[in-house]
Design a protein around this motif. Structure first.
Motif: not given
Length: 298
Positions: A122-124, A131-132, A148-150, A153-154
């Protein structure tokens, strides 16, 4: 078996962990257990949890204390105790939205059967609506944890299948108490497991002064073997070019040369000692040049 083990590693967070506890009490679905590994706290965390265990809750609370060894050692230990089909690590200074558990269960249920998924994410957010992080087209983005490296993000609220996570525990180096969780994330991705990243915010965070994120690069410099392992494997999994790998060696040398000798740096990053010695000389020469230039401009 419960559906989810909500796992919380904690260290001297008695002043704030109640926010997480209250959010667990508010969950719309309670098919979970709360597993706490206390990483050597000297405050009243144990007393607090003992009191909560006696309260009437729709979920079980389990508490284990260990000598201070860092978050990743706590995760390794928790994987031995976990009873849930899913394993969800939630930090002690954060808390969940009221429907977090319900959403996780629904997301996992929707995963195509017979395919290699390690879990869902899920998202933070800084609030339930803010969320940013990037919002993906549609409800989710599907890929691997290397994305996550491309493309992702976050920070994300990652929930693993417990049995899969147990196959990928964190390496432990004597004297080092920190290792980025990316080491395990990258290994799981490299093994061919997919994951779905959902847009919905289920985790509310706030960076606090005694948190690991606030510590910045210092935690990496203090743990050279874990730091070097992460960089080595990331370079291999992402198939770095020779130029990019050389830049990685140089940056690693610059970061660590003031505290460690070239032989140890080379060992940690998996590079020839002569190469690290050369890079150390270049780094020292650039510092001398910079200092001389600054003096001449005064």
């Amino acid at each position: 078996m419960v559906k989810i083990t909500v796992f919380t590693p904690t260290y001297n967070r008695a002043y704030i962990i109640s926010n997480l506890y209250k959010s667990l009490q508010r969950q719309t679905v309670c098919d979970f257990e709360w597993l706490i590994v206390d990483d050597g706290s000297s405050d009243n965390t144990q007393e607090l949890v003992n009191r909560w265990q006696k309260e009437e809750n729709a979920f079980a609370i389990y508490y284990h204390w260990q000598e201070n060894g860092g978050k990743c050692r706590a995760i390794n230990k928790a994987l031995e105790y976990a009873n849930g089909e899913l394993f969800f690590t939630v930090d002690s200074d954060d808390y969940l939205t009221d429907d977090a558990i319900e959403k996780i269960i629904n997301w996992e249920r929707d995963l195509p059967k017979g395919e290699r998924y390690c879990g869902v994410a899920g998202n933070l957010g800084t609030s339930p609506t803010e969320t940013p992080n990037t919002i993906f087209p549609g409800n989710y983005y599907e890929g691997t944890l290397l994305d996550r490296y491309k493309n992702v993000d976050g920070e994300r609220a990652i929930v693993f299948y417990t049995e899969i996570h147990r196959k990928f525990k964190y390496p432990e180096f004597p004297g080092e108490k920190f290792m980025t969780e990316a080491v395990v994330y990258n290994r799981i991705a490299a093994a061919g497991y997919k994951i779905r990243f959902y847009n919905d915010i289920i985790w509310i965070y706030k960076y606090i002064e005694d948190g690991l994120t606030k510590s910045g690069s210092a935690v990496f410099i203090n743990t050279p073997r874990g730091f070097g392992l992460w960089l080595q494997e990331r370079a291999r999994f992402q198939k770095y070019s020779i130029l990019k790998r050389t830049k990685m060696y140089y940056t690693f040398t610059c970061d660590l040369s003031s505290r460690y000798n070239c032989r140890l740096i080379a060992e940690c990053i998996g590079a020839p000692v002569l190469l690290i010695q050369l890079m150390s000389i270049i780094h020292a020469g650039r510092r001398v040049f910079k200092n001389t230039r600054e003096k001449n401009n005064v």
